[in-house]
Motif scaffolding. Structure first.
Motif, mmCIF file in Angstrom:
data_model
loop_
_atom_site.group_PDB
_atom_site.id
_atom_site.type_symbol
_atom_site.label_atom_id
_atom_site.label_comp_id
_atom_site.label_asym_id
_atom_site.label_seq_id
_atom_site.Cartn_x
_atom_site.Cartn_y
_atom_site.Cartn_z
ATOM 1 N N GLY A 62 17.181 33.311 40.740
ATOM 2 C CA GLY A 62 18.389 33.296 40.566
ATOM 3 C C GLY A 62 19.621 33.102 41.386
ATOM 4 N N GLY A 63 19.419 33.480 42.748
ATOM 5 C CA GLY A 63 20.295 33.850 44.089
ATOM 6 C C GLY A 63 19.867 32.262 44.452
ATOM 7 N N GLN A 64 18.368 32.041 44.646
ATOM 8 C CA GLN A 64 18.095 30.594 45.241
ATOM 9 C C GLN A 64 18.663 29.336 44.510
ATOM 10 O OE1 GLN A 64 13.136 31.092 45.503
ATOM 11 N NE2 GLN A 64 14.079 31.964 47.317
ATOM 12 N N GLN A 65 18.500 29.645 43.637
ATOM 13 C CA GLN A 65 19.397 28.505 42.351
ATOM 14 C C GLN A 65 20.627 28.176 43.048
ATOM 15 O OE1 GLN A 65 18.869 29.532 38.390
ATOM 16 N NE2 GLN A 65 16.070 29.858 38.277
ATOM 17 N N ASN A 70 17.010 38.247 32.248
ATOM 18 C CA ASN A 70 18.447 38.542 32.945
ATOM 19 C C ASN A 70 19.269 39.062 33.848
ATOM 20 O OD1 ASN A 70 17.781 39.311 29.687
ATOM 21 N ND2 ASN A 70 16.848 41.392 30.349
ATOM 22 N N LYS A 71 18.335 38.753 35.067
ATOM 23 C CA LYS A 71 18.887 38.656 36.367
ATOM 24 C C LYS A 71 19.260 36.918 36.378
ATOM 25 C CE LYS A 71 16.999 38.816 40.704
ATOM 26 N NZ LYS A 71 16.153 39.346 42.367
ATOM 27 N N GLU A 72 18.964 36.329 36.203
ATOM 28 C CA GLU A 72 18.976 35.076 36.637
ATOM 29 C C GLU A 72 20.722 35.027 35.222
ATOM 30 O OE1 GLU A 72 14.806 33.111 36.726
ATOM 31 O OE2 GLU A 72 15.455 32.877 34.988
ATOM 32 N N MET A 73 20.669 35.206 34.713
ATOM 33 C CA MET A 73 21.682 34.893 33.645
ATOM 34 C C MET A 73 22.403 35.801 34.218
ATOM 35 S SD MET A 73 19.630 36.001 30.085
ATOM 36 C CE MET A 73 21.275 35.823 28.892
ATOM 37 N N LYS A 74 22.322 36.749 34.605
ATOM 38 C CA LYS A 74 23.839 37.654 35.351
ATOM 39 C C LYS A 74 23.977 36.629 36.416
ATOM 40 C CE LYS A 74 22.007 41.776 34.368
ATOM 41 N NZ LYS A 74 22.265 43.924 34.917
#
Length: 296
Positions: free
Chosen positions: A199-202, A273-277
């Motif tokens: 998610g952070g890299q995205q 869940n991490k990517e959704m946040k």
């Protein structure tokens, strides 16, 4: 009886037209005409206010609550079955079928008839007008025009507010661009997730950064100061004012939108869940929801 015109003795600021009659030699003077000044206008406004008060006796709408409850249970049963079937479709080979099930669940949750059924069961008015057996009766009130009109020049502050309101808002093309940006961000993140990016890299992706910056720019133009409000939402915990009826309705609607959007990210695009946040749209919606919750 002899009419005497004493209007010249009355100051202009009273805006009165008076006629007097003198009686004989005793000098008694009696006003014979009506007063058209501020007192007469106040009486006219009071009479109109009573008429409006009597005319504003509206009747609330009536709903078929049994039908709404039955429909809600049917849709929720279908959603439960689809989620159970999607849970059984594990592995990469079943990814397309699993995504299709998740998309179908998201469509059912966002269906207008289902949304109205949920609202009726919880108490608020239906958003899309379903299950209404009798519409609310709101009488049309047409106030009578007031004869005296006092011209007032707008202040400098009012002129500035009007100019800001004229400049604020999005054009139809910009509104469409904003919706397209939100969809493209979700699709781009889904592609990056399949490539194995976190998610952070995205969020650091060059295309994502540009689209998010443009989306925030359009949001700021749509509602000036919205970005500042989101940043200051956490600082305003001490200021607790109760929600107005309109804000309460927006709060309930926002809760449903957040759940639908989460389901779409989880089931259709396979977000964790991490990517959704880390999703900017979800962060914005949850910030507004948190602000409502602190005041609810």
């Amino acid at each position: 009886l002899k009419p005497v015109d004493l209007s010249s003795f009355v100051p202009d600021r009273t805006r009165c037209s008076l006629r007097f009659v003198s009686f004989g030699y005793f000098g008694f003077i009696w006003p014979m005409a009506d007063v058209r000044g501020s007192g007469g206008i106040m009486l006219s406004q009071a009479e109109q206010g009573m008429k409006l008060f009597k005319a504003a006796e509206a009747t609330a709408a009536e709903y078929d609550r049994e039908a709404a409850e039955q429909y809600r249970k049917e849709i929720e049963a279908r959603i439960t079955c689809l989620e159970f079937e999607a849970a059984r479709l594990t592995g990469k080979d079943n990814k397309k079928e699993r995504s299709a099930k998740g998309k179908e669940v998201a469509e059912l949750r966002a269906e207008h008839r289902y949304v109205d059924a949920c609202k009726i069961s919880k108490g608020p008015e239906p958003k899309f007008g379903n299950f209404v057996t009798k519409a609310a009766v709101v009488p049309e009130i047409v106030p009578e025009p007031i004869q005296q009109v006092i011209e007032t020049k707008p202040s400098k502050k009012e002129n500035k507010k009007e100019k800001k309101q004229e400049n604020a808002g999005l054009s139809p093309a910009e509104t469409k661009e904003l919706e397209d940006l939100k969809q493209r961000i979700v699709e781009r993140k889904a592609i990056l997730k399949e490539e194995g990016l976190s998610g952070g890299q995205q969020n650091k992706d060059e295309e994502i950064v540009k689209m998010v910056a443009r989306m925030n720019e359009l949001k700021e133009k749509q509602e000036p100061g919205s970005s500042k409000k989101d940043k200051d939402a956490k600082k305003d915990t001490k200021k607790k004012t109760p929600l107005s009826p309109e804000e309460q309705r927006d709060y309930v609607n926002l809760q449903g939108e957040v759940e639908v959007y989460k389901a779409k990210l989880r089931n259709e695009f396979g977000y964790s869940n991490k990517e959704m946040k880390a999703d900017p749209d979800l962060q914005d919606m949850e910030a507004r929801l948190a602000a409502f919750q602190r005041r609810a």
